[in-house]
Design an enzyme around this catalytic site. Structure first.
Site, short mmCIF file in Angstrom:
data_model
loop_
_atom_site.label_atom_id
_atom_site.label_comp_id
_atom_site.label_asym_id
_atom_site.label_seq_id
_atom_site.Cartn_x
_atom_site.Cartn_y
_atom_site.Cartn_z
N LEU A 1 43.42 48.37 49.82
CA LEU A 1 42.81 47.17 49.27
C LEU A 1 43.42 45.97 49.99
O LEU A 1 44.44 46.09 50.67
CB LEU A 1 43.07 47.08 47.77
N SER A 2 42.81 44.80 49.83
CA SER A 2 43.33 43.64 50.56
C SER A 2 44.79 43.39 50.20
O SER A 2 45.58 42.98 51.05
CB SER A 2 42.49 42.39 50.27
N GLU A 3 45.17 43.64 48.92
CA GLU A 3 46.57 43.53 48.55
C GLU A 3 46.96 44.59 47.52
O GLU A 3 46.16 44.94 46.63
CB GLU A 3 46.91 42.16 47.96
N THR A 4 48.18 45.06 47.66
CA THR A 4 48.82 45.89 46.65
C THR A 4 50.07 45.15 46.20
O THR A 4 50.89 44.73 47.02
CB THR A 4 49.19 47.28 47.20
#
Length: 229
Positions: free
Chosen positions: A44-47
């Site tokens: 995902l774009s951020e974790t």
């Protein structure tokens, strides 16, 4: 070691919409390399990784936690939607009893507070300065071709370039732009840009939007974030 992972759709009250982020609750110290491996697998774009700051801390009772964010390729110093997702996991899943949570991050202390059914964030304000067009002309051309650019700004703190297109363009023009991550990577030769925001003035009268924007960060392994950076 088991690490609970939650997928949270930020900025929405409907599943499978908004901007998804993964949130990991760390009961114990995690091997440094595992942060990136988990984020790469989440893709995902951020974790986000929430960690306890002291041995006696509790996800349901403590009010201050460490917080880090990773894209599939790198650690990043700040992420708004993954911070919102982290607060949502603590408030709504862990049933944290505090009205305000503080996150210790690479961007300083960030606060999230519950206001009725909403979560309000306090995020840093970074100044964007006028940017000499010639320095980033090749990157802008790779993004928008020969479209008319009204303004260009750069934030040295976030290393993001903000490109405002002419007010004459409609929303559909921005939405229909076809982009190439490889072209962005090869066109950016200054070494200072890590995120590109394309924005367009909206129609703020009535129930319209103040602006439209798209955000690209292939330098961090994210071609396009579902919500702007």
């Amino acid at each position: 070691m088991q690490v609970p992972v939650f997928t949270v759709d930020a900025f929405t009250n409907r599943p499978f919409s908004g901007n998804p982020a993964a949130v990991c609750l760390l009961e114990n110290k995690l091997d440094e390399a595992l942060h990136q491996k988990i984020a790469t697998e989440m893709n995902l774009s951020e974790t986000a990784f929430i960690r306890k700051l002291h041995p006696g801390d509790d996800f349901t009772k403590s009010s201050c936690f460490g917080l880090r964010w990773f894209t599939p390729a790198n650690e990043v110093p700040l992420c708004g939607h993954a911070t919102l997702a982290s607060a949502a996991v603590l408030f709504h899943i862990q049933k944290n009893t505090n009205p305000v949570l503080t996150f210790v991050t690479l961007s300083g202390e960030l606060k999230a507070r519950q206001v009725k059914d909403h979560i309000v964030l306090d995020l840093p304000l970074y100044t964007a300065y006028p940017q000499v067009l010639e320095e980033v002309e090749e990157l802008i051309k790779a993004a928008v071709g020969d479209m008319t650019v009204q303004d260009v700004r750069y934030s040295p703190d976030t290393r993001k370039l903000l490109v405002r297109l002419s007010d004459t363009y409609e929303r559909s023009v921005l939405e229909e732009l076809q982009v190439s991550a490889q072209r962005f990577l090869s066109a950016e030769k200054t070494g200072k840009v890590k995120g590109l925001i394309l924005t367009l003035k909206g129609n703020s009268s009535g129930k319209g939007h103040d602006f439209y924007s798209r955000y690209f960060a292939p330098w961090y392994g994210v071609l396009e974030d579902p919500v702007t950076g």
